[in-house]
Design a protein around this motif. Structure first.
Motif, short mmCIF file in Angstrom:
data_model
loop_
_atom_site.label_atom_id
_atom_site.label_comp_id
_atom_site.label_asym_id
_atom_site.label_seq_id
_atom_site.Cartn_x
_atom_site.Cartn_y
_atom_site.Cartn_z
N LEU A 127 0.81 -1.21 0.00
CA LEU A 127 0.00 0.00 0.00
C LEU A 127 0.85 1.27 0.00
N GLY A 128 2.12 1.14 0.33
CA GLY A 128 3.04 2.27 0.26
C GLY A 128 3.50 2.58 -1.14
N ARG A 129 3.22 1.70 -2.07
CA ARG A 129 3.60 1.93 -3.47
C ARG A 129 2.57 2.84 -4.15
N GLU A 130 3.03 3.69 -5.03
CA GLU A 130 2.12 4.60 -5.74
C GLU A 130 1.17 3.88 -6.68
N ASP A 131 1.58 2.72 -7.20
CA ASP A 131 0.74 2.02 -8.17
C ASP A 131 -0.29 1.09 -7.53
N VAL A 132 -0.25 0.92 -6.21
CA VAL A 132 -1.17 0.01 -5.53
C VAL A 132 -2.28 0.81 -4.84
N ALA A 133 -3.53 0.54 -5.24
CA ALA A 133 -4.68 1.22 -4.64
C ALA A 133 -5.27 0.41 -3.49
N PHE A 134 -5.22 -0.92 -3.60
CA PHE A 134 -5.73 -1.80 -2.55
C PHE A 134 -5.08 -3.16 -2.68
N VAL A 135 -5.23 -3.95 -1.63
CA VAL A 135 -4.69 -5.30 -1.59
C VAL A 135 -5.84 -6.24 -1.26
N ASP A 136 -5.95 -7.32 -2.01
CA ASP A 136 -6.95 -8.33 -1.66
C ASP A 136 -6.27 -9.47 -0.93
N LEU A 137 -6.93 -9.94 0.11
CA LEU A 137 -6.46 -11.03 0.95
C LEU A 137 -7.30 -12.25 0.61
N ARG A 138 -6.63 -13.34 0.24
CA ARG A 138 -7.32 -14.56 -0.15
C ARG A 138 -6.74 -15.75 0.61
N SER A 139 -7.51 -16.80 0.67
CA SER A 139 -7.04 -18.05 1.27
C SER A 139 -5.86 -18.57 0.45
N ALA A 140 -4.80 -18.99 1.13
CA ALA A 140 -3.65 -19.57 0.44
C ALA A 140 -3.96 -20.98 -0.05
N LYS A 141 -4.95 -21.62 0.55
CA LYS A 141 -5.28 -23.00 0.17
C LYS A 141 -6.36 -23.07 -0.90
N ASN A 142 -7.41 -22.26 -0.75
CA ASN A 142 -8.57 -22.37 -1.64
C ASN A 142 -8.80 -21.14 -2.50
N ASN A 143 -8.01 -20.11 -2.32
CA ASN A 143 -8.09 -18.87 -3.09
C ASN A 143 -9.37 -18.08 -2.84
N CYS A 144 -10.12 -18.40 -1.79
CA CYS A 144 -11.34 -17.67 -1.47
C CYS A 144 -10.99 -16.26 -0.98
N TRP A 145 -11.76 -15.27 -1.44
CA TRP A 145 -11.57 -13.89 -1.00
C TRP A 145 -11.92 -13.79 0.48
N GLN A 146 -11.04 -13.12 1.25
CA GLN A 146 -11.26 -12.95 2.68
C GLN A 146 -11.60 -11.50 3.03
N ALA A 147 -10.83 -10.55 2.50
CA ALA A 147 -11.02 -9.14 2.83
C ALA A 147 -10.21 -8.29 1.87
N ARG A 148 -10.54 -7.02 1.86
CA ARG A 148 -9.77 -6.01 1.11
C ARG A 148 -9.02 -5.18 2.13
N LEU A 149 -7.77 -4.86 1.83
CA LEU A 149 -6.95 -4.02 2.70
C LEU A 149 -6.67 -2.71 2.01
N ILE A 150 -6.87 -1.65 2.76
CA ILE A 150 -6.59 -0.31 2.25
C ILE A 150 -5.68 0.40 3.26
N ALA A 151 -5.04 1.45 2.80
CA ALA A 151 -4.15 2.21 3.69
C ALA A 151 -4.97 3.00 4.68
N GLU A 152 -4.41 3.16 5.88
CA GLU A 152 -5.05 4.03 6.87
C GLU A 152 -5.05 5.44 6.34
N SER A 153 -6.10 6.17 6.62
CA SER A 153 -6.21 7.55 6.14
C SER A 153 -5.33 8.47 6.95
#
Length: 153
Positions: A127-153
């Motif tokens: 999130l400290g990179r200029e080209d990254v707007a958000f990060v998606d968190l997924r299961s490492a085993k099943n690839n299921c979406w868990q949450a979206r991570l954004i930078a603190e305001s």
């Protein structure tokens, strides 16, 4: 510490009310075994409680990088806790993190299986990179979406 965002309460409530999922189907209703991670409140659906199982696409439009997958939701109304730190649903040893641009395209080279205790640090790095707007968190085993991570305001 990044901010962990689940499915918005308003969206979850629409699924609870019968809104079709990403595949045009009404959510399935199941009984939780206590291990199902609700993607709205980011806590486990309590054992014995009803939950919804549906296809979710956490992107605004269809495009090649708009992954869709199964998620669980509390069948009863819920809301994210105000607790800081890692959400309660993060009980696996590791997760897949991927950075995305503001136009919701994956940024190659950002995908990484990350130990749970390093999730916040790697997300902050991305999130400290200029080209990254958000990060998606997924299961490492099943690839299921868990949450979206954004930078603190």
């Amino acid at each position: 510490m990044p901010i962990f965002e689940g499915i918005p309460v308003e969206t979850a409530d629409k699924y609870r009310g019968g809104l079709p999922d990403a595949y045009g189907k009404v959510a399935e209703r199941k009984i939780s075994d206590g291990d199902a991670p609700c993607r709205c409140c980011l806590r486990p659906v309590p054992k014995g409680e009803e939950m919804l199982v549906l296809a979710y696409r956490p992107f605004t439009e269809l495009q090649p990088y708009a992954e869709t997958g199964p998620v669980f939701l509390c069948a009863s109304p819920c809301a994210p806790s105000e607790k800081s730190g890692l959400p309660e649903i993060l009980t696996s040893p590791s997760y897949l993190l991927k950075g995305y641009s503001s136009d919701e395209r994956i940024i190659y080279g950002t995908g990484q299986i990350t130990p749970t205790d390093q999730v916040a640090g790697y997300a902050d790095e991305l999130l400290g990179r200029e080209d990254v707007a958000f990060v998606d968190l997924r299961s490492a085993k099943n690839n299921c979406w868990q949450a979206r991570l954004i930078a603190e305001s």
